[in-house]
Design an enzyme around this catalytic site. Structure first.
Site, PDB file in Angstrom:
ATOM      1  N   HIS A 180       0.877  -1.179   0.000  1.00 43.60           N
ATOM      2  CA  HIS A 180       0.000   0.000   0.000  1.00 43.60           C
ATOM      3  C   HIS A 180       0.918   1.234   0.000  1.00 43.60           C
ATOM      4  O   HIS A 180       1.747   1.375  -0.895  1.00 43.60           O
ATOM      5  CB  HIS A 180      -0.912  -0.110   1.237  1.00 43.60           C
ATOM      6  CG  HIS A 180      -2.073   0.830   1.298  1.00 43.60           C
ATOM      7  ND1 HIS A 180      -2.441   1.677   0.286  1.00 43.60           N
ATOM      8  CD2 HIS A 180      -2.974   1.071   2.296  1.00 43.60           C
ATOM      9  CE1 HIS A 180      -3.507   2.377   0.646  1.00 43.60           C
ATOM     10  NE2 HIS A 180      -3.842   2.030   1.879  1.00 43.60           N
ATOM     11  N   HIS A 187      -2.192  -2.191  -9.783  1.00 39.70           N
ATOM     12  CA  HIS A 187      -3.216  -1.639  -8.892  1.00 39.70           C
ATOM     13  C   HIS A 187      -4.437  -2.538  -8.928  1.00 39.70           C
ATOM     14  O   HIS A 187      -4.776  -3.076  -9.976  1.00 39.70           O
ATOM     15  CB  HIS A 187      -3.601  -0.219  -9.345  1.00 39.70           C
ATOM     16  CG  HIS A 187      -4.232   0.568  -8.265  1.00 39.70           C
ATOM     17  ND1 HIS A 187      -5.581   0.540  -8.042  1.00 39.70           N
ATOM     18  CD2 HIS A 187      -3.700   1.367  -7.315  1.00 39.70           C
ATOM     19  CE1 HIS A 187      -5.849   1.318  -7.004  1.00 39.70           C
ATOM     20  NE2 HIS A 187      -4.727   1.818  -6.536  1.00 39.70           N
ATOM     21  N   ASP A 210       2.704   5.710  -6.481  1.00 38.85           N
ATOM     22  CA  ASP A 210       3.943   5.636  -5.714  1.00 38.85           C
ATOM     23  C   ASP A 210       5.196   5.636  -6.573  1.00 38.85           C
ATOM     24  O   ASP A 210       6.296   5.729  -6.046  1.00 38.85           O
ATOM     25  CB  ASP A 210       3.936   4.362  -4.845  1.00 38.85           C
ATOM     26  CG  ASP A 210       2.854   4.440  -3.789  1.00 38.85           C
ATOM     27  OD1 ASP A 210       2.765   5.487  -3.130  1.00 38.85           O
ATOM     28  OD2 ASP A 210       2.082   3.472  -3.641  1.00 38.85           O
TER      29      ASP A 210
HETATM   30  C1  LIG Z   1      -1.063  -2.957  -5.880  1.00 38.72           C
HETATM   31  C2  LIG Z   1      -1.129  -4.476  -5.787  1.00 38.72           C
HETATM   32  C3  LIG Z   1      -0.954  -4.875  -4.301  1.00 38.72           C
HETATM   33  C4  LIG Z   1      -2.494  -4.956  -6.282  1.00 38.72           C
HETATM   34  O1  LIG Z   1      -2.593  -6.294  -5.942  1.00 38.72           O
HETATM   35  P1  LIG Z   1      -3.735  -7.280  -6.510  1.00 38.72           P
HETATM   36  O2  LIG Z   1      -4.901  -6.525  -6.978  1.00 38.72           O
HETATM   37  O3  LIG Z   1      -3.940  -8.303  -5.439  1.00 38.72           O
HETATM   38  O4  LIG Z   1      -3.057  -7.876  -7.808  1.00 38.72           O
HETATM   39  P2  LIG Z   1      -2.213  -9.229  -7.894  1.00 38.72           P
HETATM   40  O5  LIG Z   1      -1.076  -9.172  -6.928  1.00 38.72           O
HETATM   41  O6  LIG Z   1      -3.158 -10.362  -7.787  1.00 38.72           O
HETATM   42  O7  LIG Z   1      -1.635  -9.118  -9.374  1.00 38.72           O
HETATM   43  C5  LIG Z   1      -2.328  -9.530 -10.530  1.00 38.72           C
HETATM   44  C6  LIG Z   1      -1.306  -9.997 -11.557  1.00 38.72           C
HETATM   45  O8  LIG Z   1      -0.483  -8.896 -11.952  1.00 38.72           O
HETATM   46  C7  LIG Z   1       0.872  -9.143 -11.580  1.00 38.72           C
HETATM   47  N1  LIG Z   1       1.391  -7.915 -10.931  1.00 38.72           N
HETATM   48  C8  LIG Z   1       0.709  -7.083 -10.125  1.00 38.72           C
HETATM   49  N2  LIG Z   1       1.498  -6.089  -9.702  1.00 38.72           N
HETATM   50  C9  LIG Z   1       2.705  -6.302 -10.274  1.00 38.72           C
HETATM   51  C10 LIG Z   1       3.922  -5.605 -10.197  1.00 38.72           C
HETATM   52  N3  LIG Z   1       4.053  -4.519  -9.463  1.00 38.72           N
HETATM   53  N4  LIG Z   1       4.981  -6.091 -10.884  1.00 38.72           N
HETATM   54  C11 LIG Z   1       4.860  -7.212 -11.637  1.00 38.72           C
HETATM   55  N5  LIG Z   1       3.704  -7.912 -11.739  1.00 38.72           N
HETATM   56  C12 LIG Z   1       2.642  -7.464 -11.061  1.00 38.72           C
HETATM   57  C13 LIG Z   1       0.831 -10.246 -10.533  1.00 38.72           C
HETATM   58  O9  LIG Z   1       2.040 -10.971 -10.488  1.00 38.72           O
HETATM   59  C14 LIG Z   1      -0.342 -11.055 -10.994  1.00 38.72           C
HETATM   60  O10 LIG Z   1       0.099 -11.828 -12.073  1.00 38.72           O
HETATM   61  P3  LIG Z   1      -0.491 -13.336 -12.259  1.00 38.72           P
HETATM   62  O11 LIG Z   1      -1.932 -13.123 -12.610  1.00 38.72           O
HETATM   63  O12 LIG Z   1       0.336 -13.884 -13.365  1.00 38.72           O
HETATM   64  O13 LIG Z   1      -0.290 -14.036 -10.951  1.00 38.72           O
HETATM   65  C15 LIG Z   1      -0.015  -5.131  -6.655  1.00 38.72           C
HETATM   66  O14 LIG Z   1      -0.126  -4.653  -7.973  1.00 38.72           O
HETATM   67  C16 LIG Z   1       1.362  -4.864  -6.101  1.00 38.72           C
HETATM   68  O15 LIG Z   1       1.837  -5.598  -5.210  1.00 38.72           O
HETATM   69  N6  LIG Z   1       2.081  -3.812  -6.642  1.00 38.72           N
HETATM   70  C17 LIG Z   1       3.379  -3.462  -6.116  1.00 38.72           C
HETATM   71  C18 LIG Z   1       3.235  -2.670  -4.834  1.00 38.72           C
HETATM   72  C19 LIG Z   1       2.709  -1.277  -5.078  1.00 38.72           C
HETATM   73  O16 LIG Z   1       3.202  -0.559  -5.927  1.00 38.72           O
HETATM   74  N7  LIG Z   1       1.717  -0.890  -4.258  1.00 38.72           N
HETATM   75  C20 LIG Z   1       1.138   0.430  -4.310  1.00 38.72           C
HETATM   76  C21 LIG Z   1      -0.279   0.416  -4.779  1.00 38.72           C
HETATM   77  S1  LIG Z   1      -0.879   2.049  -5.018  1.00 38.72           S
END
Ligand SMILES: CC(C)(COP(=O)(O)OP(=O)(O)OC[C@H]1O[C@@H](n2cnc3c(N)ncnc32)[C@H](O)[C@@H]1OP(=O)(O)O)[C@@H](O)C(=O)NCCC(=O)NCCS
Length: 416
Positions: free
Chosen positions: A257, A296, A352
């Site tokens: 987050h 996201h 971010d």
């Molecule tokens: C924001 C976040 C937590 C959303 O999580 P979510 O909705 O649960 O999405 P998921 O983690 O299930 O990701 C969906 C798919 O996209 C991929 N993905 C998501 N974010 C990614 C990233 N930052 N880098 C690479 N791949 C990513 C996942 O590996 C997953 O792939 P798969 O379907 O092959 O397993 C996630 O994108 C993330 O961890 N991002 C990095 C942290 C970040 O920047 N957070 C700030 C948010 S404002």
């Protein structure tokens, strides 16, 4: 006269609208009949928790509004103070309302002797600054004789106190962690400019102050994100506003987050130079590591906040050569991630990704990035808590029990 920053925001807005039309999603913008039918995924994906008039994120278009106002317009024309008023009270203030609101913010921003002594007596700097902030807000709650009054009017006043005092706390935390004397607020400055001053010891230039103000506007609210929902859940038991905001800070801290802004700068440092981006990225993909600052739950298009922050990061990094390298690495990394994951998985930079470069250019330490996010998000947390409080029902979902239905109790000497 239109400033360079205003021009950059206008052009970010044009880009956002030229790539998408801005139609709302009917399923997420019309009143619902309770109980509502929705498909719920893990992590409550798709769950509808309440109706709101505070803000709306159109994830497929890359569109963010607060009370109907576009975040690009607020960034260009408004201020964080005015935007906070908008979120909490539901409309843009008149001149008189804004003056009264600013007077209250100024009064509360100067910590009382009791608050100053209590916060400065804390063992700040031993853990993460978000833990410092969480504890300091909790201490303010202990000292506020109105803290247990959970009527909407009393909680609204506490919200204004928190809006004003959290930047002062962030200032103390930043300075104590560097072994410097904390400094009290200078209420002749805007909240954004004063926060930078209380952290770094120097009032920012007019341009840096406007950029920080835009950052605070863009981080102020964002739908039912984890920390907002956390604050609302805590308050829904008729707890109190301080407890709710303390909980929100705890939730925002995590790297999935708000903590991602700090993680992004660490990634850029780890990469080290633009020519190492390709190798770093290939290695990250092999190890299935997520790239911080991308992806996201809601946006499946370019995050409008990142659209504004990217050119602002470029502007500031040109003027502050110590961070220019980070900007160059970031742009290259963005190109790499979008070319591989943009189309296929709809992964784009989020809020971010570029914010840390902006803060670093202002001389703010990486570990303070998430507390800045918290300073801003107090507006959204309190606005949504207050809105829900007016028609409160305690949050109480179910978990599906998938364990055994009956296990015979074994005395301790008979257990394996
Ligand atoms: C924001 C976040 C937590 C959303 O999580 P979510 O909705 O649960 O999405 P998921 O983690 O299930 O990701 C969906 C798919 O996209 C991929 N993905 C998501 N974010 C990614 C990233 N930052 N880098 C690479 N791949 C990513 C996942 O590996 C997953 O792939 P798969 O379907 O092959 O397993 C996630 O994108 C993330 O961890 N991002 C990095 C942290 C970040 O920047 N957070 C700030 C948010 S404002």
């Amino acid at each position: 006269m239109t400033t360079q920053i205003e021009k950059l925001i206008q052009s970010a807005k044009e880009k956002a609208y030229e790539e998408t039309d801005s139609a709302a999603e009917p399923a997420l913008t019309s009143a619902v009949e309770w109980p509502v039918k929705c498909n719920v995924g893990l992590g409550l994906e798709g769950a509808v928790a309440c109706e709101t008039t505070i803000g709306y994120v159109n994830g497929s278009k890359g569109w963010l509004i607060y009370r109907g106002l576009d975040c690009f317009d607020l960034s260009e024309f408004s201020s964080f103070e005015e935007t906070s008023y908008l979120l909490i009270f539901g409309k843009l203030p008149s001149s008189k309302e804004l003056a009264d609101f600013n007077a209250k913010l100024a009064e509360y921003r100067i910590l009382t002797d009791e608050e100053w002594k209590a916060v400065n007596a804390l063992p700040l700097g031993k853990g993460h600054p978000m833990s410092d902030l969480r504890t300091a807000v909790s201490v303010l709650g202990l000292l506020d004789p109105t803290a247990e009054d959970t009527r909407v009017e009393a909680e609204t006043e506490v919200s204004i106190k928190l809006l004003a005092k959290v930047p002062a706390l962030a200032g103390i935390i930043a300075r104590v962690r560097k072994g410097q004397e904390p400094i009290q607020a200078d209420t002749s400055l805007s909240l954004a400019a004063d926060m930078v001053r209380m952290m770094t010891g120097n009032a920012p230039s007019e341009e840096d102050a406007k950029v920080m103000d835009v950052c605070l506007i863009l981080h102020a609210d964002h739908g039912m994100n984890a920390s907002t929902f956390t604050s609302m859940v805590v308050n829904s038991s008729m707890s109190d506003m301080y407890s709710s905001i303390v909980a929100g800070i705890g939730s925002l801290k995590g790297p999935l987050h708000g903590g991602a802004n700090e993680a992004v700068l660490k990634t850029l440092e780890e990469i080290g130079s633009p020519d190492r981006v390709d190798d770093w990225y290939a290695n990250a993909r092999t190890k299935k590591k997520k790239v911080m600052g991308f992806g996201h739950r809601v946006y499946k298009a370019y995050d409008p906040r990142a659209r504004v922050l990217q050119p602002l990061a470029e502007l500031l990094s040109k003027r502050h050569p110590e961070v220019e390298k980070y900007y160059e690495i970031a742009v290259k990394l963005e190109g790499k991630v979008i070319s591989e994951l943009g189309k296929e998985k709809k992964i784009f930079p989020n809020v971010d990704f570029y914010s840390g470069i902006v803060y670093a250019a202002m001389g703010i330490e990486t570990e303070m990035f998430t507390p800045i996010f918290a300073v801003s998000r107090v507006a959204g947390w309190t606005a949504r808590v207050l809105e829900y409080l007016k028609n409160n029902r305690i949050f109480r979902p179910r978990g599906i029990y998938v364990g055994p239905a009956y296990v015979e109790y074994a005395p301790i000497d008979k257990r394996g």
